[in-house]
Scaffold this motif. Sequence first.
Motif, PDB file in Angstrom:
ATOM      1  N   ALA A 155       0.845  -1.189   0.000  1.00 51.77           N
ATOM      2  CA  ALA A 155       0.000   0.000   0.000  1.00 51.77           C
ATOM      3  C   ALA A 155       0.882   1.240   0.000  1.00 51.77           C
ATOM      4  N   ASN A 156       0.311   2.325  -0.467  1.00 54.25           N
ATOM      5  CA  ASN A 156       1.026   3.588  -0.462  1.00 54.25           C
ATOM      6  C   ASN A 156       1.103   4.112   0.970  1.00 54.25           C
ATOM      7  N   MET A 157       2.283   4.479   1.390  1.00 53.88           N
ATOM      8  CA  MET A 157       2.503   4.965   2.743  1.00 53.88           C
ATOM      9  C   MET A 157       3.029   6.385   2.637  1.00 53.88           C
ATOM     10  N   ALA A 158       2.286   7.338   3.156  1.00 52.59           N
ATOM     11  CA  ALA A 158       2.667   8.745   3.041  1.00 52.59           C
ATOM     12  C   ALA A 158       3.734   9.099   4.067  1.00 52.59           C
ATOM     13  N   GLU A 159       4.723   9.863   3.627  1.00 48.80           N
ATOM     14  CA  GLU A 159       5.777  10.320   4.526  1.00 48.80           C
ATOM     15  C   GLU A 159       5.184  11.166   5.653  1.00 48.80           C
ATOM     16  N   GLY A 160       4.147  11.934   5.337  1.00 50.99           N
ATOM     17  CA  GLY A 160       3.499  12.783   6.326  1.00 50.99           C
ATOM     18  C   GLY A 160       2.818  11.998   7.432  1.00 50.99           C
ATOM     19  N   THR A 161       2.627  10.717   7.225  1.00 48.31           N
ATOM     20  CA  THR A 161       2.042   9.850   8.250  1.00 48.31           C
ATOM     21  C   THR A 161       3.131   9.264   9.140  1.00 48.31           C
TER      22      THR A 161
END
Length: 117
Positions: free
Chosen positions: A50-56
Amino acid sequence: MKKEQSNPHFLKWEQQLRKGLLSFLVLGELSRERHYGYSLIAALRESLEANMAEGTIYPLLSRLQRDQLIRAEWEIQPTGPARKYYQITSEGRRLLGQMQAHWRHVNQRLNNRGNTR
Protein backbone atom coordinates in the motif's frame (compact mmCIF):
# COMPACT_ATOMS: atom_id res chain seq x y z
CA MET A 1 -10.40 -8.81 -3.65
CA LYS A 2 -11.27 -6.66 -6.68
CA LYS A 3 -14.82 -6.00 -5.50
CA GLU A 4 -13.66 -4.82 -2.05
CA GLN A 5 -11.08 -2.49 -3.60
CA SER A 6 -13.80 -0.55 -5.41
CA ASN A 7 -16.14 -0.35 -2.40
CA PRO A 8 -15.66 3.07 -0.73
CA HIS A 9 -16.82 1.73 2.65
CA PHE A 10 -14.25 -1.05 2.51
CA LEU A 11 -11.51 1.38 1.47
CA LYS A 12 -12.33 3.67 4.42
CA TRP A 13 -12.35 0.73 6.84
CA GLU A 14 -9.06 -0.56 5.45
CA GLN A 15 -7.46 2.88 5.82
CA GLN A 16 -8.62 3.16 9.45
CA LEU A 17 -7.36 -0.35 10.19
CA ARG A 18 -3.95 0.48 8.72
CA LYS A 19 -3.77 3.71 10.75
CA GLY A 20 -4.62 1.83 13.92
CA LEU A 21 -1.95 -0.77 13.28
CA LEU A 22 0.79 1.58 12.17
CA SER A 23 2.63 1.79 15.52
CA PHE A 24 2.54 -2.00 15.72
CA LEU A 25 3.90 -2.33 12.18
CA VAL A 26 6.64 0.28 12.68
CA LEU A 27 7.83 -1.31 15.92
CA GLY A 28 7.76 -4.72 14.26
CA GLU A 29 9.86 -3.54 11.33
CA LEU A 30 12.33 -1.76 13.63
CA SER A 31 12.64 -4.93 15.73
CA ARG A 32 14.02 -6.68 12.64
CA GLU A 33 16.47 -3.96 11.63
CA ARG A 34 17.19 -0.30 12.07
CA HIS A 35 16.04 2.05 9.34
CA TYR A 36 16.34 5.62 8.24
CA GLY A 37 13.04 7.29 7.45
CA TYR A 38 12.77 6.56 3.74
CA SER A 39 13.97 2.95 4.05
CA LEU A 40 11.32 2.36 6.73
CA ILE A 41 8.63 3.82 4.50
CA ALA A 42 9.79 1.63 1.60
CA ALA A 43 9.77 -1.51 3.80
CA LEU A 44 6.26 -0.74 5.06
CA ARG A 45 5.01 -0.01 1.55
CA GLU A 46 6.38 -3.35 0.40
CA SER A 47 5.02 -5.39 3.30
CA LEU A 48 1.61 -3.69 3.25
CA GLU A 49 1.41 -3.47 -0.53
CA ALA A 50 0.00 0.00 0.00
CA ASN A 51 1.03 3.59 -0.46
CA MET A 52 2.50 4.97 2.74
CA ALA A 53 2.67 8.74 3.04
CA GLU A 54 5.78 10.32 4.53
CA GLY A 55 3.50 12.78 6.33
CA THR A 56 2.04 9.85 8.25
CA ILE A 57 5.29 8.16 9.25
CA TYR A 58 7.45 11.05 10.46
CA PRO A 59 5.00 12.36 13.09
CA LEU A 60 4.57 8.77 14.32
CA LEU A 61 8.35 8.32 14.55
CA SER A 62 8.56 11.54 16.58
CA ARG A 63 5.84 10.32 18.95
CA LEU A 64 7.45 6.88 19.35
CA GLN A 65 10.77 8.57 20.07
CA ARG A 66 9.19 10.95 22.59
CA ASP A 67 7.58 7.92 24.29
CA GLN A 68 11.04 6.25 24.38
CA LEU A 69 9.86 3.29 22.32
CA ILE A 70 12.45 4.01 19.63
CA ARG A 71 15.65 6.03 19.52
CA ALA A 72 17.26 7.88 16.67
CA GLU A 73 20.77 8.83 15.79
CA TRP A 74 22.25 10.76 12.92
CA GLU A 75 24.81 8.99 10.80
CA ILE A 76 27.13 10.73 8.39
CA GLN A 77 27.12 9.11 4.96
CA PRO A 78 30.22 8.82 2.76
CA THR A 79 28.20 10.42 -0.01
CA GLY A 80 25.08 12.50 0.37
CA PRO A 81 23.46 13.98 3.44
CA ALA A 82 23.50 12.49 6.93
CA ARG A 83 20.66 10.08 7.69
CA LYS A 84 18.65 9.74 10.87
CA TYR A 85 18.48 6.04 11.78
CA TYR A 86 15.74 4.68 14.03
CA GLN A 87 15.92 1.58 16.20
CA ILE A 88 13.64 0.03 18.76
CA THR A 89 14.41 0.38 22.49
CA SER A 90 13.99 -2.29 25.16
CA GLU A 91 10.74 -0.56 26.22
CA GLY A 92 9.62 -0.66 22.57
CA ARG A 93 10.39 -4.40 22.43
CA ARG A 94 8.33 -4.99 25.58
CA LEU A 95 5.40 -3.08 24.09
CA LEU A 96 5.76 -4.92 20.79
CA GLY A 97 5.60 -8.24 22.65
CA GLN A 98 2.36 -7.15 24.32
CA MET A 99 0.96 -5.98 20.98
CA GLN A 100 1.86 -9.28 19.31
CA ALA A 101 0.23 -11.30 22.10
CA HIS A 102 -2.92 -9.18 21.87
CA TRP A 103 -2.96 -9.48 18.06
CA ARG A 104 -2.71 -13.28 18.31
CA HIS A 105 -5.57 -13.28 20.84
CA VAL A 106 -7.79 -11.10 18.61
CA ASN A 107 -6.95 -13.22 15.57
CA GLN A 108 -7.76 -16.41 17.45
CA ARG A 109 -11.10 -15.00 18.62
CA LEU A 110 -11.99 -13.89 15.09
CA ASN A 111 -10.96 -17.22 13.60
CA ASN A 112 -12.90 -19.18 16.22
CA ARG A 113 -15.95 -17.03 15.62
CA GLY A 114 -15.72 -17.63 11.89
CA ASN A 115 -15.46 -21.39 12.37
CA THR A 116 -18.71 -21.60 14.34
CA ARG A 117 -20.90 -20.46 11.45
